[in-house]
Write a protein that holds these residues in place. Sequence first.
Motif, PDB file in Angstrom:
ATOM      1  N   LEU A 256       0.824  -1.207   0.000  1.00  0.00           N
ATOM      2  CA  LEU A 256       0.000   0.000   0.000  1.00  0.00           C
ATOM      3  C   LEU A 256       0.856   1.254   0.000  1.00  0.00           C
ATOM      4  N   VAL A 257       1.849   1.273   0.862  1.00  0.00           N
ATOM      5  CA  VAL A 257       2.727   2.449   0.962  1.00  0.00           C
ATOM      6  C   VAL A 257       3.533   2.626  -0.317  1.00  0.00           C
ATOM      7  N   ALA A 258       3.992   1.519  -0.911  1.00  0.00           N
ATOM      8  CA  ALA A 258       4.737   1.607  -2.167  1.00  0.00           C
ATOM      9  C   ALA A 258       3.849   2.099  -3.297  1.00  0.00           C
ATOM     10  N   GLY A 259       2.541   1.816  -3.222  1.00  0.00           N
ATOM     11  CA  GLY A 259       1.608   2.272  -4.243  1.00  0.00           C
ATOM     12  C   GLY A 259       1.151   3.699  -4.048  1.00  0.00           C
ATOM     13  N   GLY A 260       1.612   4.364  -3.003  1.00  0.00           N
ATOM     14  CA  GLY A 260       1.275   5.758  -2.777  1.00  0.00           C
ATOM     15  C   GLY A 260       0.173   5.982  -1.761  1.00  0.00           C
ATOM     16  N   ALA A 261      -0.175   4.987  -0.977  1.00  0.00           N
ATOM     17  CA  ALA A 261      -1.240   5.134   0.015  1.00  0.00           C
ATOM     18  C   ALA A 261      -0.781   5.996   1.183  1.00  0.00           C
ATOM     19  N   MET A 262      -1.711   6.773   1.709  1.00  0.00           N
ATOM     20  CA  MET A 262      -1.423   7.625   2.864  1.00  0.00           C
ATOM     21  C   MET A 262      -2.403   7.290   3.976  1.00  0.00           C
ATOM     22  N   TYR A 263      -2.045   7.598   5.204  1.00  0.00           N
ATOM     23  CA  TYR A 263      -2.899   7.411   6.373  1.00  0.00           C
ATOM     24  C   TYR A 263      -3.397   5.969   6.479  1.00  0.00           C
TER      25      TYR A 263
ATOM     26  N   THR B 246      -7.745   0.663   6.231  1.00  0.00           N
ATOM     27  CA  THR B 246      -8.337   1.923   5.810  1.00  0.00           C
ATOM     28  C   THR B 246      -7.201   2.825   5.333  1.00  0.00           C
ATOM     29  N   TYR B 247      -7.343   3.371   4.118  1.00  0.00           N
ATOM     30  CA  TYR B 247      -6.253   4.166   3.555  1.00  0.00           C
ATOM     31  C   TYR B 247      -6.773   5.056   2.429  1.00  0.00           C
ATOM     32  N   PHE B 248      -5.978   6.057   2.079  1.00  0.00           N
ATOM     33  CA  PHE B 248      -6.229   6.928   0.940  1.00  0.00           C
ATOM     34  C   PHE B 248      -5.176   6.622  -0.114  1.00  0.00           C
ATOM     35  N   THR B 249      -5.610   6.401  -1.361  1.00  0.00           N
ATOM     36  CA  THR B 249      -4.661   6.100  -2.428  1.00  0.00           C
ATOM     37  C   THR B 249      -5.257   6.462  -3.779  1.00  0.00           C
ATOM     38  N   LYS B 250      -4.437   6.342  -4.805  1.00  0.00           N
ATOM     39  CA  LYS B 250      -4.899   6.565  -6.167  1.00  0.00           C
ATOM     40  C   LYS B 250      -5.699   5.349  -6.631  1.00  0.00           C
ATOM     41  N   PRO B 251      -6.710   5.534  -7.457  1.00  0.00           N
ATOM     42  CA  PRO B 251      -7.515   4.394  -7.929  1.00  0.00           C
ATOM     43  C   PRO B 251      -6.710   3.365  -8.726  1.00  0.00           C
ATOM     44  N   GLU B 252      -5.629   3.768  -9.361  1.00  0.00           N
ATOM     45  CA  GLU B 252      -4.829   2.841 -10.171  1.00  0.00           C
ATOM     46  C   GLU B 252      -4.112   1.800  -9.316  1.00  0.00           C
ATOM     47  N   SER B 253      -3.798   2.120  -8.086  1.00  0.00           N
ATOM     48  CA  SER B 253      -3.034   1.202  -7.244  1.00  0.00           C
ATOM     49  C   SER B 253      -3.906   0.090  -6.650  1.00  0.00           C
ATOM     50  N   ILE B 254      -5.216   0.212  -6.720  1.00  0.00           N
ATOM     51  CA  ILE B 254      -6.114  -0.809  -6.168  1.00  0.00           C
ATOM     52  C   ILE B 254      -5.979  -2.121  -6.922  1.00  0.00           C
TER      53      ILE B 254
ATOM     54  N   VAL C 161      -4.287 -15.706   2.043  1.00  0.00           N
ATOM     55  CA  VAL C 161      -5.522 -14.925   2.002  1.00  0.00           C
ATOM     56  C   VAL C 161      -6.634 -15.815   1.468  1.00  0.00           C
ATOM     57  N   ILE C 162      -7.688 -15.998   2.272  1.00  0.00           N
ATOM     58  CA  ILE C 162      -8.809 -16.832   1.851  1.00  0.00           C
ATOM     59  C   ILE C 162      -9.756 -16.018   0.981  1.00  0.00           C
ATOM     60  N   ARG C 163     -10.207 -14.886   1.466  1.00  0.00           N
ATOM     61  CA  ARG C 163     -11.108 -14.004   0.744  1.00  0.00           C
ATOM     62  C   ARG C 163     -10.674 -12.561   0.986  1.00  0.00           C
ATOM     63  N   SER C 164     -11.001 -11.682   0.042  1.00  0.00           N
ATOM     64  CA  SER C 164     -10.736 -10.261   0.229  1.00  0.00           C
ATOM     65  C   SER C 164     -11.775  -9.471  -0.559  1.00  0.00           C
ATOM     66  N   SER C 165     -12.013  -8.260  -0.136  1.00  0.00           N
ATOM     67  CA  SER C 165     -12.906  -7.369  -0.868  1.00  0.00           C
ATOM     68  C   SER C 165     -12.444  -5.934  -0.650  1.00  0.00           C
ATOM     69  N   SER C 166     -12.665  -5.103  -1.665  1.00  0.00           N
ATOM     70  CA  SER C 166     -12.270  -3.695  -1.621  1.00  0.00           C
ATOM     71  C   SER C 166     -13.508  -2.827  -1.810  1.00  0.00           C
ATOM     72  N   PHE C 167     -13.559  -1.737  -1.078  1.00  0.00           N
ATOM     73  CA  PHE C 167     -14.672  -0.814  -1.166  1.00  0.00           C
ATOM     74  C   PHE C 167     -14.159   0.601  -1.318  1.00  0.00           C
ATOM     75  N   LYS C 168     -14.819   1.351  -2.165  1.00  0.00           N
ATOM     76  CA  LYS C 168     -14.504   2.765  -2.320  1.00  0.00           C
ATOM     77  C   LYS C 168     -15.503   3.551  -1.480  1.00  0.00           C
ATOM     78  N   ILE C 169     -14.988   4.383  -0.598  1.00  0.00           N
ATOM     79  CA  ILE C 169     -15.844   5.177   0.264  1.00  0.00           C
ATOM     80  C   ILE C 169     -15.701   6.642  -0.142  1.00  0.00           C
TER      81      ILE C 169
END
Length: 81
Positions: free
Chosen positions: A4-11, A47-55, A68-76
């Motif tokens: 996440l941090v390498a992809g530019g995520a903050m907080y 929970t993090y802030f990042t660019k949509p491309e890094s998701i 990892v058995i299951r994962s899901s991502s949500f945009k808030i």
Amino acid sequence: MQLLVAGGAMYVEVFNRGVIPLAYSIKKKNKAGETNTYLDGIYLLFTYFTKPESISALETTLISDDNVIRSSSFKIRKRKY
């Protein structure tokens, strides 16, 4: 988290809910071809802030990881009042 941090995520915040029994058993094959049955899992909330491309890179990494058995991502979106 390093991805996440390498992809530019903050907080980046990690909330560990602990080991919780699954609602149903999940069978999953690992890269070696062995089948495992999981009855409980460790729930983590990132929970993090990042660019949509890094998701997409994060989701690809999570899908290919045997731990990892299951994962899901949500945009808030922030509400504007």
